[in-house]
Motif scaffolding. Structure first.
Motif, PDB file in Angstrom:
ATOM      1  N   LEU A   1       6.050   9.981  39.831  1.00 38.05           N
ATOM      2  CA  LEU A   1       7.634   9.540  40.314  1.00 38.05           C
ATOM      3  C   LEU A   1       8.271  10.562  40.301  1.00 38.05           C
ATOM      4  O   LEU A   1       8.197  11.536  40.154  1.00 38.05           O
ATOM      5  CB  LEU A   1       7.876   8.541  38.945  1.00 38.05           C
ATOM      6  N   GLY A   2       9.636  10.390  40.641  1.00 35.26           N
ATOM      7  CA  GLY A   2      10.593  11.201  40.995  1.00 35.26           C
ATOM      8  C   GLY A   2      11.797  10.800  41.817  1.00 35.26           C
ATOM      9  O   GLY A   2      11.499   9.882  42.849  1.00 35.26           O
ATOM     10  N   GLY A   3      12.863  11.225  41.458  1.00 35.79           N
ATOM     11  CA  GLY A   3      14.082  10.903  42.288  1.00 35.79           C
ATOM     12  C   GLY A   3      14.573   9.468  42.597  1.00 35.79           C
ATOM     13  O   GLY A   3      15.268   9.064  43.646  1.00 35.79           O
ATOM     14  N   LEU A   4      14.091   8.631  41.647  1.00 34.93           N
ATOM     15  CA  LEU A   4      14.154   7.093  41.864  1.00 34.93           C
ATOM     16  C   LEU A   4      15.958   6.699  41.733  1.00 34.93           C
ATOM     17  O   LEU A   4      16.430   5.637  42.189  1.00 34.93           O
ATOM     18  CB  LEU A   4      13.450   6.294  41.010  1.00 34.93           C
ATOM     19  N   ALA A   5      16.742   7.652  41.072  1.00 32.51           N
ATOM     20  CA  ALA A   5      18.207   7.117  40.723  1.00 32.51           C
ATOM     21  C   ALA A   5      18.896   7.093  42.092  1.00 32.51           C
ATOM     22  O   ALA A   5      19.896   6.326  42.015  1.00 32.51           O
ATOM     23  CB  ALA A   5      18.825   8.410  39.782  1.00 32.51           C
ATOM     24  N   ARG A   6      18.294   7.842  43.387  1.00 32.46           N
ATOM     25  CA  ARG A   6      19.056   7.817  44.298  1.00 32.46           C
ATOM     26  C   ARG A   6      19.075   6.222  44.920  1.00 32.46           C
ATOM     27  O   ARG A   6      20.198   5.682  45.504  1.00 32.46           O
ATOM     28  CB  ARG A   6      18.303   8.552  45.518  1.00 32.46           C
ATOM     29  N   ASN A   7      18.046   5.483  44.897  1.00 28.11           N
ATOM     30  CA  ASN A   7      17.936   4.235  45.347  1.00 28.11           C
ATOM     31  C   ASN A   7      17.836   3.134  44.149  1.00 28.11           C
ATOM     32  O   ASN A   7      18.163   2.045  44.491  1.00 28.11           O
ATOM     33  CB  ASN A   7      16.501   4.083  45.927  1.00 28.11           C
ATOM     34  N   MET A   8      17.672   3.380  42.848  1.00 24.00           N
ATOM     35  CA  MET A   8      17.983   2.329  41.825  1.00 24.00           C
ATOM     36  C   MET A   8      18.811   2.674  40.906  1.00 24.00           C
ATOM     37  O   MET A   8      18.758   3.108  39.770  1.00 24.00           O
ATOM     38  CB  MET A   8      16.492   2.182  41.315  1.00 24.00           C
ATOM     39  N   LYS A   9      20.217   2.428  41.346  1.00 25.43           N
ATOM     40  CA  LYS A   9      21.254   3.090  40.580  1.00 25.43           C
ATOM     41  C   LYS A   9      21.294   2.029  39.259  1.00 25.43           C
ATOM     42  O   LYS A   9      21.559   2.710  38.081  1.00 25.43           O
ATOM     43  CB  LYS A   9      22.645   2.732  41.429  1.00 25.43           C
ATOM     44  N   TYR A  10      21.350   0.856  39.378  1.00 25.27           N
ATOM     45  CA  TYR A  10      21.495   0.007  38.176  1.00 25.27           C
ATOM     46  C   TYR A  10      20.242   0.213  37.194  1.00 25.27           C
ATOM     47  O   TYR A  10      20.338   0.557  35.798  1.00 25.27           O
ATOM     48  CB  TYR A  10      21.524  -1.519  38.502  1.00 25.27           C
TER      49      TYR A  10
ATOM     50  N   PHE B   1       9.235   7.713  48.493  1.00 22.41           N
ATOM     51  CA  PHE B   1      10.112   6.452  47.768  1.00 22.41           C
ATOM     52  C   PHE B   1      11.078   6.661  48.558  1.00 22.41           C
ATOM     53  O   PHE B   1      12.475   6.013  47.943  1.00 22.41           O
ATOM     54  CB  PHE B   1      10.313   6.901  46.457  1.00 22.41           C
ATOM     55  N   ASN B   2      11.353   7.063  49.871  1.00 25.91           N
ATOM     56  CA  ASN B   2      12.547   6.682  50.490  1.00 25.91           C
ATOM     57  C   ASN B   2      12.823   5.226  50.707  1.00 25.91           C
ATOM     58  O   ASN B   2      14.041   4.940  51.005  1.00 25.91           O
ATOM     59  CB  ASN B   2      12.488   7.391  51.981  1.00 25.91           C
ATOM     60  N   GLU B   3      11.820   4.452  50.985  1.00 25.64           N
ATOM     61  CA  GLU B   3      12.051   3.181  51.184  1.00 25.64           C
ATOM     62  C   GLU B   3      12.088   1.965  49.860  1.00 25.64           C
ATOM     63  O   GLU B   3      12.425   0.871  50.173  1.00 25.64           O
ATOM     64  CB  GLU B   3      10.533   2.372  52.035  1.00 25.64           C
ATOM     65  N   VAL B   4      12.291   2.758  48.950  1.00 24.64           N
ATOM     66  CA  VAL B   4      12.221   1.922  47.862  1.00 24.64           C
ATOM     67  C   VAL B   4      13.603   1.436  47.556  1.00 24.64           C
ATOM     68  O   VAL B   4      14.685   1.971  47.910  1.00 24.64           O
ATOM     69  CB  VAL B   4      12.077   2.798  46.527  1.00 24.64           C
ATOM     70  N   LYS B   5      13.581   0.149  47.020  1.00 29.54           N
ATOM     71  CA  LYS B   5      14.983  -0.592  47.109  1.00 29.54           C
ATOM     72  C   LYS B   5      15.133  -1.065  45.611  1.00 29.54           C
ATOM     73  O   LYS B   5      14.293  -0.914  44.644  1.00 29.54           O
ATOM     74  CB  LYS B   5      14.948  -1.987  47.812  1.00 29.54           C
TER      75      LYS B   5
ATOM     76  N   PHE C   1       7.977  -0.116  38.261  1.00 30.70           N
ATOM     77  CA  PHE C   1       6.527  -0.418  38.765  1.00 30.70           C
ATOM     78  C   PHE C   1       6.738  -1.622  40.136  1.00 30.70           C
ATOM     79  O   PHE C   1       5.970  -1.581  41.012  1.00 30.70           O
ATOM     80  CB  PHE C   1       5.709  -1.036  37.631  1.00 30.70           C
ATOM     81  N   TYR C   2       7.553  -2.472  39.671  1.00 33.77           N
ATOM     82  CA  TYR C   2       7.814  -3.406  40.868  1.00 33.77           C
ATOM     83  C   TYR C   2       8.275  -2.778  42.224  1.00 33.77           C
ATOM     84  O   TYR C   2       7.969  -3.147  43.081  1.00 33.77           O
ATOM     85  CB  TYR C   2       9.118  -4.341  40.453  1.00 33.77           C
ATOM     86  N   ALA C   3       9.189  -1.776  42.180  1.00 33.03           N
ATOM     87  CA  ALA C   3       9.622  -1.236  43.082  1.00 33.03           C
ATOM     88  C   ALA C   3       8.783  -0.041  43.792  1.00 33.03           C
ATOM     89  O   ALA C   3       8.801   0.051  45.125  1.00 33.03           O
ATOM     90  CB  ALA C   3      10.993  -0.560  42.650  1.00 33.03           C
ATOM     91  N   THR C   4       7.813   0.501  42.936  1.00 32.19           N
ATOM     92  CA  THR C   4       7.208   1.809  43.540  1.00 32.19           C
ATOM     93  C   THR C   4       5.772   1.560  43.311  1.00 32.19           C
ATOM     94  O   THR C   4       4.825   2.306  43.962  1.00 32.19           O
ATOM     95  CB  THR C   4       7.550   3.022  42.749  1.00 32.19           C
ATOM     96  N   ARG C   5       5.108   0.686  42.615  1.00 32.94           N
ATOM     97  CA  ARG C   5       3.470   0.333  42.318  1.00 32.94           C
ATOM     98  C   ARG C   5       2.994   1.502  41.582  1.00 32.94           C
ATOM     99  O   ARG C   5       2.041   2.091  41.743  1.00 32.94           O
ATOM    100  CB  ARG C   5       3.112   0.035  43.448  1.00 32.94           C
ATOM    101  N   GLU C   6       4.005   2.029  40.864  1.00 33.80           N
ATOM    102  CA  GLU C   6       3.508   3.300  40.314  1.00 33.80           C
ATOM    103  C   GLU C   6       4.085   3.360  38.712  1.00 33.80           C
ATOM    104  O   GLU C   6       5.366   3.139  38.490  1.00 33.80           O
ATOM    105  CB  GLU C   6       4.087   4.525  40.917  1.00 33.80           C
ATOM    106  N   THR C   7       3.315   3.856  37.864  1.00 30.98           N
ATOM    107  CA  THR C   7       3.708   4.102  36.397  1.00 30.98           C
ATOM    108  C   THR C   7       3.325   5.368  35.881  1.00 30.98           C
ATOM    109  O   THR C   7       3.886   5.718  34.801  1.00 30.98           O
ATOM    110  CB  THR C   7       3.065   3.190  35.328  1.00 30.98           C
ATOM    111  N   SER C   8       2.640   6.061  36.778  1.00 30.19           N
ATOM    112  CA  SER C   8       2.384   7.629  36.095  1.00 30.19           C
ATOM    113  C   SER C   8       3.559   8.446  36.459  1.00 30.19           C
ATOM    114  O   SER C   8       4.053   8.545  37.547  1.00 30.19           O
ATOM    115  CB  SER C   8       1.334   8.442  37.006  1.00 30.19           C
ATOM    116  N   LEU C   9       4.025   9.196  35.332  1.00 33.76           N
ATOM    117  CA  LEU C   9       5.242  10.193  35.480  1.00 33.76           C
ATOM    118  C   LEU C   9       4.958  11.148  36.365  1.00 33.76           C
ATOM    119  O   LEU C   9       5.935  11.754  37.023  1.00 33.76           O
ATOM    120  CB  LEU C   9       5.597  10.701  34.078  1.00 33.76           C
TER     121      LEU C   9
END
Lengths: 114, 520
Positions: B382-391, B460-464, B371-379
């Motif tokens: 969401l998608g493909g977050l593993a690219r930018n949020m490895k940990y 979500f390209n800009e997601v850190k 939620f902090y990274a994307t401002r989104e909680t709806s499944l």
């Protein structure tokens, strides 16, 4: 005491309060219901410590005779203070709910407004 | 009396007083500097954690410790408030402080952009105070007071994001449920007081006669505490409160829910302990039934959710079912006398309390990070977050394995104990429990796929990756999960077994207080 009148009053208060909480659709009326339950419970505590013809449990210059039990009164006092805090919190939440939904009807609040 | 001895003797009161004082000092530090305030709150919580660990070490080695307010010893009738700390209280207190510390560290970055943070930290510390009080106290009325402190502060925190209607609504629901529950608790306390002229748990347990009024009190107390513990069919507030509160608050709410569960255990095993040794089977089966229904309903409802936090909240309901199942099985197997199989079930149930807090807590922290990274909680979005949020992805996978009870995580250790003992009682129970775990795995694999894997979404390209303090908080919990999973024996022998033994040893709990009153 006249029969068990205080205990009947306690039961009546709690039932009336529960009725208001469960069946009323207005948030303020639900809160009133909760405070009525609370009064019932407090009355129950006070009644437990009371004996017929007893005086307040203050030892200095007491005229003698039986005293009512001070512990339930201490408990009631604590319970009243907690009740005020809960009431204030509930009312402030209701104010915010009203700001968001412009209604106090439980059937109408809860829609997605984001 | 040297300094260390003084410290240990007074540790029960320090564990409650320090966070309480810290709570009201926090806004003063907040006036100086925001960072100072955060450091101060974390510092206070770490001191409290140290005290709780010292107290636990002392209790496990030397037995039950009591602290009497305002006097050296007791006299009958007991009107003094006292804390009575046994291994079970310590076990719950450890869970509460660990979660509170992690929540405070997590809040550093997670809540940074919010206003009114002075109040946030005050309420969070107050909530911890309330939980610790509930877990350490030996007095029924004191329990009620701390229950109310916990309820008020948690309701205010659930509604902390006051600009969202749904948060306020969830907070209101929570305070209404809690208040009615607490009033029933108070009514039952009055029933006890009227009959036995005592508020102390041990004294009531010693003189309880199981009259009709006691049965009414039992029903009211079980109803109120089960409602606060989120056991089906009284779980309706829980998904709302868990999913609408800020994630750091949800973490502490999990601990608050379990403090109510602790109240339920204390009630069943200590106050009504003598009745349970007479007819444990019916109460045990009732708990088993509630456990199974809670597991099934929680898991089945979780399948249908599309909101990540709500999904985890229903999974949390299911996990509560496992604890109740383990404890109920323990009660059934333990009739007519305490048996090894019964203790195994009880250990499984108690160990699962801690594991659930950690696993579900980690899931909520990951949901908060998303939620902090994307401002989104709806499944769905969401998608493909593993690219930018490895940990975060790695922590989610650890949580996923732990929640669904796969080795080498801690969930496996406790669920295996539960499966083992329920299988001996009735194989069908074990099969339902295992199936529900598999369903949980399926649900969370679905979440993994829809939130972290899949094609990269241009939005979500800009997601850190989330800030370090949040990663650190998640890493603490993930580390504990792995350590507990790899070395479950150490935890079970050192913490869980004393807690289980303390819970069934209600004669010891009672005689400790009676010896203080000088005989009887």
């Amino acid at each position: 005491m006249i029969f068990n009148f205080p205990f009947i009053a306690v039961a009546a208060l709690i039932i009336v309060g529960l009725y208001a909480v469960v069946f009323r659709k207005n948030l303020i009326k639900m809160i009133i219901g909760i405070t009525i339950i609370e009064s019932g419970v407090n009355l129950f505590l006070i009644t437990l410590g009371y004996r017929e013809g007893s005086i307040a449990p203050i030892y200095t210059s007491s005229p003698g005779g039986i005293m009512s039990l001070p512990v339930p009164q201490a408990l009631t006092l604590t319970s009243i203070v907690i009740g005020v805090a809960v009431l204030a919190l509930m009312l402030s939440l209701v104010i915010h709910i009203y700001r968001h939904y412009n209604t106090l009807d439980v059937r109408k609040i809860g829609g997605d407004e984001e | 009396m040297n300094a260390l001895e003084f410290f240990v003797v007074n540790s029960p009161i320090f564990a409650v007083a320090i966070p309480l004082l810290g709570a009201f000092l926090t806004p003063i530090f907040g006036m100086i500097n925001d960072k100072l305030r955060n450091v101060f709150a974390i510092f206070i919580m770490i001191i409290t954690t140290g005290i709780v660990f010292a107290l636990s070490y002392d209790v496990v080695t030397n037995g039950i410790r009591t602290y009497i307010f305002g006097a050296q010893d007791l006299s009958l009738p007991v009107v003094r408030i006292l804390f009575e700390v046994d291994a079970m209280s310590c076990f719950m207190a450890i869970i509460s402080v660990i979660l509170a510390v992690v929540a405070l560290i997590y809040s550093w970055a997670f809540m940074k952009e919010n206003t009114g943070l002075d109040k946030y930290y005050t309420l969070l510390l107050l909530m911890t105070t309330g939980m610790l009080g509930m877990e350490l106290t030996g007095d029924m009325f004191n329990f009620f007071v701390f229950l109310e402190i916990t309820s008020i502060s948690s309701a205010a925190l659930v509604a902390f994001w006051i600009n969202r209607g749904k948060s306020v609504e969830a907070g209101f629901k929570y305070i209404v449920i809690s208040t009615i529950g607490a009033l029933f608790v108070l009514f039952s306390i009055a029933l006890f007081y009227g009959q036995y002229n005592a508020l102390n748990m041990a004294i009531i347990a010693n003189s309880i006669q199981f009259t009709f009024l006691d049965k009414i009190a039992l029903v009211l107390l079980i109803g109120a505490l089960a409602m606060k513990a989120g056991i089906v069919p009284l779980h309706m507030w829980l998904p709302d409160a868990y999913s609408k509160a800020p994630s750091s608050v949800t973490l502490v709410l999990v601990a608050a829910t379990q403090a109510s569960l602790y109240g339920l255990l204390r009630l069943c095993f200590t106050i009504y302990g003598n009745m349970i040794t007479l007819s444990p089977v019916s109460i045990g089966w009732l708990l088993v039934l509630f456990g199974i229904v809670t597991i099934l309903l929680g898991v089945i409802m979780a399948i249908a959710q599309t909101d990540l936090k709500r999904l985890i909240a229903f999974a949390a309901v299911g996990e509560i079912g496992y604890m109740i199942l383990g404890i109920g099985t323990g009660l059934v197997t333990m009739s007519p006398s305490i048996s090894a199989a019964g203790l195994t079930a009880l250990k499984g149930g108690i160990f699962h309390i801690m594991n659930d807090a950690l696993d579900i807590g980690l899931m909520f922290l990951v949901a908060g990070a998303i939620f902090y990274a994307t401002r989104e909680t709806s499944l769905d979005r969401l998608g493909g977050l593993a690219r930018n949020m490895k940990y975060t992805t790695a922590f989610f996978i650890i949580g996923l394995l732990a929640v669904s009870g796969l080795p080498p995580m801690n969930g496996f250790a406790s669920k295996l104990l539960i499966y083992e003992s329920t299988y001996q009682l009735n194989p069908i129970l074990a099969i339902i429990a295992i199936l529900a775990s598999i369903l949980l795995l399926a649900i969370f694999v679905k979440v993994l796929h829809s939130a972290f894997l899949g094609p990269a979404l241009p939005r979500f390209n800009e997601v850190k990756e989330v800030p370090k303090s949040m990663l650190f908080a998640m890493a603490i919990i993930a580390g504990i999960i792995i350590v507990f999973g790899v070395f479950p024996d150490i935890i079970i022998t050192n913490i869980v077994e004393p807690a289980a033994n303390a819970l069934v040893n209600n004669a010891g709990y009672i005689s400790k207080i009676l010896s203080l009153t000088g005989g009887a």
